[in-house]
Design a protein around this motif. Structure first.
Motif, PDB file in Angstrom:
ATOM      1  N   MET A 143       0.816  -1.220   0.000  1.00 50.32           N
ATOM      2  CA  MET A 143       0.000   0.000   0.000  1.00 50.32           C
ATOM      3  C   MET A 143       0.852   1.274   0.000  1.00 50.32           C
ATOM      4  O   MET A 143       0.655   2.159  -0.830  1.00 50.32           O
ATOM      5  CB  MET A 143      -0.955  -0.001   1.179  1.00 50.32           C
ATOM      6  CG  MET A 143      -1.928   1.152   1.158  1.00 50.32           C
ATOM      7  SD  MET A 143      -3.007   1.186   2.570  1.00 50.32           S
ATOM      8  CE  MET A 143      -4.132  -0.136   2.223  1.00 50.32           C
ATOM      9  N   PHE A 158       6.298   0.093   3.562  1.00 47.00           N
ATOM     10  CA  PHE A 158       6.031  -1.192   4.223  1.00 47.00           C
ATOM     11  C   PHE A 158       6.663  -2.362   3.471  1.00 47.00           C
ATOM     12  O   PHE A 158       6.542  -3.512   3.895  1.00 47.00           O
ATOM     13  CB  PHE A 158       4.533  -1.431   4.407  1.00 47.00           C
ATOM     14  CG  PHE A 158       3.789  -0.228   4.911  1.00 47.00           C
ATOM     15  CD1 PHE A 158       4.388   0.620   5.842  1.00 47.00           C
ATOM     16  CD2 PHE A 158       2.522   0.084   4.455  1.00 47.00           C
ATOM     17  CE1 PHE A 158       3.731   1.757   6.293  1.00 47.00           C
ATOM     18  CE2 PHE A 158       1.860   1.208   4.902  1.00 47.00           C
ATOM     19  CZ  PHE A 158       2.462   2.048   5.819  1.00 47.00           C
ATOM     20  N   ARG A 214       3.151  14.792  -0.083  1.00 49.35           N
ATOM     21  CA  ARG A 214       1.722  14.741   0.208  1.00 49.35           C
ATOM     22  C   ARG A 214       1.425  14.851   1.694  1.00 49.35           C
ATOM     23  O   ARG A 214       0.293  14.644   2.123  1.00 49.35           O
ATOM     24  CB  ARG A 214       1.125  13.460  -0.379  1.00 49.35           C
ATOM     25  CG  ARG A 214       1.270  13.436  -1.897  1.00 49.35           C
ATOM     26  CD  ARG A 214       0.832  12.142  -2.527  1.00 49.35           C
ATOM     27  NE  ARG A 214      -0.566  11.833  -2.297  1.00 49.35           N
ATOM     28  CZ  ARG A 214      -1.378  11.319  -3.237  1.00 49.35           C
ATOM     29  NH1 ARG A 214      -0.940  11.100  -4.444  1.00 49.35           N
ATOM     30  NH2 ARG A 214      -2.617  11.021  -2.940  1.00 49.35           N
ATOM     31  N   GLY A 215       2.439  15.116   2.483  1.00 48.50           N
ATOM     32  CA  GLY A 215       2.203  15.337   3.915  1.00 48.50           C
ATOM     33  C   GLY A 215       1.789  14.099   4.673  1.00 48.50           C
ATOM     34  O   GLY A 215       1.060  14.178   5.658  1.00 48.50           O
ATOM     35  N   TYR A 216       2.255  12.925   4.234  1.00 46.84           N
ATOM     36  CA  TYR A 216       1.869  11.687   4.915  1.00 46.84           C
ATOM     37  C   TYR A 216       2.807  11.338   6.064  1.00 46.84           C
ATOM     38  O   TYR A 216       2.566  10.373   6.783  1.00 46.84           O
ATOM     39  CB  TYR A 216       1.832  10.515   3.927  1.00 46.84           C
ATOM     40  CG  TYR A 216       0.676  10.530   2.955  1.00 46.84           C
ATOM     41  CD1 TYR A 216      -0.485  11.259   3.221  1.00 46.84           C
ATOM     42  CD2 TYR A 216       0.724   9.794   1.780  1.00 46.84           C
ATOM     43  CE1 TYR A 216      -1.545  11.260   2.328  1.00 46.84           C
ATOM     44  CE2 TYR A 216      -0.337   9.784   0.881  1.00 46.84           C
ATOM     45  CZ  TYR A 216      -1.466  10.518   1.158  1.00 46.84           C
ATOM     46  OH  TYR A 216      -2.515  10.504   0.273  1.00 46.84           O
ATOM     47  N   GLY A 217       3.902  12.043   6.185  1.00 49.39           N
ATOM     48  CA  GLY A 217       4.771  11.825   7.339  1.00 49.39           C
ATOM     49  C   GLY A 217       5.901  10.846   7.109  1.00 49.39           C
ATOM     50  O   GLY A 217       5.993  10.190   6.076  1.00 49.39           O
ATOM     51  N   PRO A 218       6.790  10.771   8.129  1.00 51.96           N
ATOM     52  CA  PRO A 218       8.074  10.075   7.984  1.00 51.96           C
ATOM     53  C   PRO A 218       7.990   8.596   7.612  1.00 51.96           C
ATOM     54  O   PRO A 218       8.927   8.083   6.992  1.00 51.96           O
ATOM     55  CB  PRO A 218       8.718  10.235   9.368  1.00 51.96           C
ATOM     56  CG  PRO A 218       8.045  11.412   9.977  1.00 51.96           C
ATOM     57  CD  PRO A 218       6.658  11.445   9.432  1.00 51.96           C
ATOM     58  N   THR A 219       6.913   7.885   7.978  1.00 50.51           N
ATOM     59  CA  THR A 219       6.844   6.452   7.665  1.00 50.51           C
ATOM     60  C   THR A 219       5.998   6.157   6.429  1.00 50.51           C
ATOM     61  O   THR A 219       5.719   5.000   6.121  1.00 50.51           O
ATOM     62  CB  THR A 219       6.255   5.635   8.838  1.00 50.51           C
ATOM     63  OG1 THR A 219       4.890   6.059   9.049  1.00 50.51           O
ATOM     64  CG2 THR A 219       7.045   5.838  10.119  1.00 50.51           C
ATOM     65  N   HIS A 220       5.532   7.211   5.744  1.00 51.04           N
ATOM     66  CA  HIS A 220       4.671   7.006   4.577  1.00 51.04           C
ATOM     67  C   HIS A 220       5.134   7.835   3.386  1.00 51.04           C
ATOM     68  O   HIS A 220       4.358   8.087   2.469  1.00 51.04           O
ATOM     69  CB  HIS A 220       3.226   7.401   4.901  1.00 51.04           C
ATOM     70  CG  HIS A 220       2.492   6.471   5.821  1.00 51.04           C
ATOM     71  ND1 HIS A 220       2.917   6.171   7.090  1.00 51.04           N
ATOM     72  CD2 HIS A 220       1.342   5.775   5.656  1.00 51.04           C
ATOM     73  CE1 HIS A 220       2.063   5.346   7.669  1.00 51.04           C
ATOM     74  NE2 HIS A 220       1.096   5.081   6.811  1.00 51.04           N
ATOM     75  N   VAL A 233      14.818  12.492   8.425  1.00 50.55           N
ATOM     76  CA  VAL A 233      13.468  11.982   8.157  1.00 50.55           C
ATOM     77  C   VAL A 233      12.692  12.999   7.331  1.00 50.55           C
ATOM     78  O   VAL A 233      13.058  14.173   7.266  1.00 50.55           O
ATOM     79  CB  VAL A 233      12.694  11.656   9.463  1.00 50.55           C
ATOM     80  CG1 VAL A 233      13.425  10.614  10.293  1.00 50.55           C
ATOM     81  CG2 VAL A 233      12.430  12.918  10.280  1.00 50.55           C
ATOM     82  N   PRO A 248       9.664  15.189   7.141  1.00 52.03           N
ATOM     83  CA  PRO A 248       8.651  15.678   8.077  1.00 52.03           C
ATOM     84  C   PRO A 248       7.259  15.729   7.448  1.00 52.03           C
ATOM     85  O   PRO A 248       7.121  15.731   6.226  1.00 52.03           O
ATOM     86  CB  PRO A 248       9.126  17.094   8.426  1.00 52.03           C
ATOM     87  CG  PRO A 248      10.482  17.252   7.835  1.00 52.03           C
ATOM     88  CD  PRO A 248      10.590  16.257   6.730  1.00 52.03           C
ATOM     89  N   THR A 249       6.264  15.827   8.309  1.00 54.33           N
ATOM     90  CA  THR A 249       4.875  15.859   7.853  1.00 54.33           C
ATOM     91  C   THR A 249       4.441  17.263   7.408  1.00 54.33           C
ATOM     92  O   THR A 249       3.853  17.430   6.344  1.00 54.33           O
ATOM     93  CB  THR A 249       3.940  15.397   8.986  1.00 54.33           C
ATOM     94  OG1 THR A 249       4.387  14.128   9.446  1.00 54.33           O
ATOM     95  CG2 THR A 249       2.503  15.281   8.488  1.00 54.33           C
TER      96      THR A 249
END
Ligand SMILES: Cc1ncc(C[n+]2csc(CCOP(=O)(O)OP(=O)(O)O)c2C)c(N)n1
Lengths: 307, 327
Positions: free
Chosen positions: B79, B83, B120-126, B299, B301-302
């Motif tokens: 997704m 991941f 897209r502002g999904y943050g450090p793990t996305h 990282v 950032p969001t």
């Protein structure tokens, strides 16, 4: 130690403090969807509409020195612990005063003994590690981890449950089973049951069907006390409802199905059960969140000093 | 046609043509059609072979390997590419190893699709671009979605390799048009590499995968207009193993300056691998070592203002090139 269990309100409705917190979380989440709709928020967010009572009930059983591990749907978890809508909204909007400088955003927040992350299943082993630490360093404290039904697809969940049981770790697993993971109904992603999975590891499992906060605390208090005193894991599974979209505007459920969930919502139930105080507390919560949103939106951008 | 539609159409055509192809992933079935809607309509057409899975990236990638082992074809959608970390063991230690570790070649026809990238502002793990973590694995090829490469042909090529492939898709490309280049630039695709150029010899050569090609192009346009710097852009579909196309030689000989652009954060990048290939082939001819242009170290950032500052963009590329050219 554990905060005292709140006295039962008439007809099992939450007392003013709990109701007010539930309404504040609801108002916060509705405000986020509203800000998104107006194009004022960037990124993504997962609201806990329908599930607000769970962290409110659970926080009543926790001590600030207990650890809380939250997930992607974590605004309620944070607000129930810190009652800080301004810090959270600033984080989500990247404004001054953001809890994590706007770096983490909605799903990556750390404050004191609260931590969330957006990768499913990752936090269960980490919570078990913290529980291992607590068992020796701070006996009587526990690590509480919130997890959705869908996240039971991840292998790390089972590796952690196995070790938590083997090593008798003070780990409280709060499962928010809202019947769906993103777009996939639980029946299509989970074989058997969560109870059966806990049983496979010899871990106690307790199912909670009610959204009556006082009753939940009455039921869970002795069980959570055992997690502390005997240092053993416990799985508490809430049968709950996700009223909103998974993130924003991505709900493919038929309107009728969502409507049926709304009819079981604590909000409708409390409104009917407390015609006197409900409208007043609801109006107060909304006014509070409106004011927070106006104030936070007017702030300058967050500053991040990378070290 | 938009890139997402081209990709969706390619998947549909493959499912129609290959009766043993499966498409697996979280929330991929209709009406949801995947988090980025790339699989929309596929499960309606092929309900037995397009399957929504539990949130189990590791197992699902292993299942794809099992299908491939049985002679079937498999496409897995992760997704968010971040991941793919959960699928890494299956790719590194099983699927790719199986191609040769049993002493004779075992074809493993599987592709793991990974939507990646920020903005897209999904943050450090996305928001990460994980390409670099998959570079250098024997019997594992790395490809990237590009507006210049028709996806049906790319998937045919990946399956024809008979080894597992990871296909990275920069999320910002989905809504962009396929293959459009405005004059005075023109584009030609050969041997899996798209070449976007001006008439005449270039001042520098920019190598960039599909996800950053439009940012590189925007920088090339401003470099031309503002600085009169002429660039040739090379967009390879396959990132690893990386080959320098023969017709790039003339560009590099003329320009003597090469830049590699990618969205990855600094450190151990794909660009470092490309630079090595370019250095081996052209060392004596280059005016300076290959310049790597990528996102900041750290990282992602969001918050929009912080994310913008971290990610590689048109102006980062523009200024890196003017700086290297002494401008
Ligand atoms: C490892 C991983 N895979 C996929 C996702 C994308 N994702 C985010 S939330 C979600 C569904 C989670 O479902 P559940 O655990 O039931 O929690 P709910 O969203 O219902 O609260 C998915 C698939 C993710 N964040 N992490």
């Amino acid at each position: 130690m554990t905060q005292p269990v709140t006295a039962v309100s008439p007809a099992g409705t939450p007392d003013d403090a709990d109701l007010s917190l539930m309404l504040t979380i609801r108002a916060f989440e509705l405000k986020l969807l509203d800000l998104y709709g107006k194009g004022l928020l960037n990124g993504t967010t997962h609201t806990c509409l329908g599930q607000e009572y769970i962290p409110v009930a659970i926080e009543g059983l926790l001590d600030p020195r207990d650890h809380v591990f939250s997930n992607h749907r974590g605004h309620g978890h944070y607000l129930a612990r810190f009652r800080d809508p301004a810090g959270l909204l600033a984080e989500i909007m990247g404004r001054e005063g953001a809890v994590c400088a706007g770096v983490g955003g909605s799903q990556h927040i750390r404050r004191d003994r609260f931590l969330s992350t957006g990768v499913q299943g990752e936090s269960l082993p980490v919570a078990a590690g913290v529980a291992l630490h607590l068992k020796r360093a701070e006996p009587g404290r526990l690590a509480c981890v919130y997890v959705g039904d869908g996240t039971f697809g991840e292998g790390a969940v089972y590796e952690a449950l196995n070790i938590a049981s083997l090593w008798a770790l003070p780990l409280l697993v709060v499962v928010e089973n809202n019947g769906i993971a993103q777009s996939t109904p639980t029946a299509r992603h989970l074989a058997g049951s969560i109870a059966g999975r806990a049983a496979a590891f010899g871990i106690d499992h307790h199912l909670i069907g009610t959204s009556d906060v006082a009753e939940i605390r009455r039921t869970l208090e002795p069980l959570v006390a055992r997690v502390r005193s005997r240092s053993t894991p416990l799985v508490v599974e809430f049968v709950t409802r996700r009223l909103g979209p998974h993130s924003k505007g991505d709900d493919t459920r038929p309107a009728g199905a969502v409507q049926a969930l709304r009819e079981q919502d604590w909000y409708a139930w409390c409104a009917a059960a407390c015609p006197g105080r409900f409208p007043r507390l609801d109006a107060e919560a909304r006014a509070h969140i409106d004011a927070v949103a106006a104030e936070v939106t007017a702030r300058g951008p967050s500053r991040w000093v990378q070290s | 046609m938009r890139v997402a539609e081209n990709l969706n159409t390619a998947l549909a055509a493959l499912l129609a043509r290959e009766p043993d192809l499966y498409v697996l992933g979280e929330d991929v079935v209709d009406p949801y059609g995947g988090a980025f809607k790339i699989t929309r309509g596929l499960s309606t057409g092929f309900p037995d072979r397009v399957l929504s899975t539990p949130i189990s990236e590791n197992a699902v990638t292993g299942i794809a390997a099992g299908l491939a082992l049985s002679g079937d074809l498999a496409i897995v959608e992760i997704m968010f590419g971040d991941f793919a970390a959960l699928a890494f063991d299956q790719l590194l230690n099983f699927a790719s190893k199986s191609v040769s570790m049993y002493g004779s070649r075992l074809p493993m026809r599987m592709v793991v699709r990974c939507p990646v990238g920020g903005g897209r502002g999904y943050g450090p793990t996305h928001s990460q671009s994980l390409q670099k973590h998959f570079v250098g694995i024997p019997d594992l090829a790395v490809y990237e979605l590009s507006p210049f490469h028709d996806n049906l042909a790319v998937f045919e090529e990946m399956f024809a390799r008979g080894e597992p492939c990871v296909f990275f898709e920069d999320k910002v490309l989905y809504t962009r048009p396929m293959g459009v280049v405005e004059p005075p630039f023109s584009v030609a695709v050969s041997g899996g590499v798209a070449r976007v150029s001006l008439d005449g010899p270039p001042d520098c050569v920019v190598i960039a995968p599909g996800g950053v090609a439009h940012r590189a192009l925007a920088a090339m346009r401003s470099l031309l207009v503002e600085e009169e710097i002429a660039c040739t852009l090379l967009v390879p579909s396959r990132l690893y193993p990386f080959d320098l196309p023969d017709d790039a030689d003339a560009d590099i000989r003329a320009a003597r300056r090469v830049f590699v652009v990618e969205e990855s954060t600094a450190g151990g990048t794909w660009g470092a691998e490309v630079a090595h290939v370019v250095h081996r082939r052209h060392w004596g001819r280059l005016a300076q070592p290959v310049t790597l242009i990528h996102s900041a170290g750290g990282v992602i950032p969001t918050a929009a203002h912080l994310e913008r500052a971290a990610l590689v963009n048109e102006s980062t590329i523009h200024s890196a090139i003017t700086e290297a050219l002494g401008g």
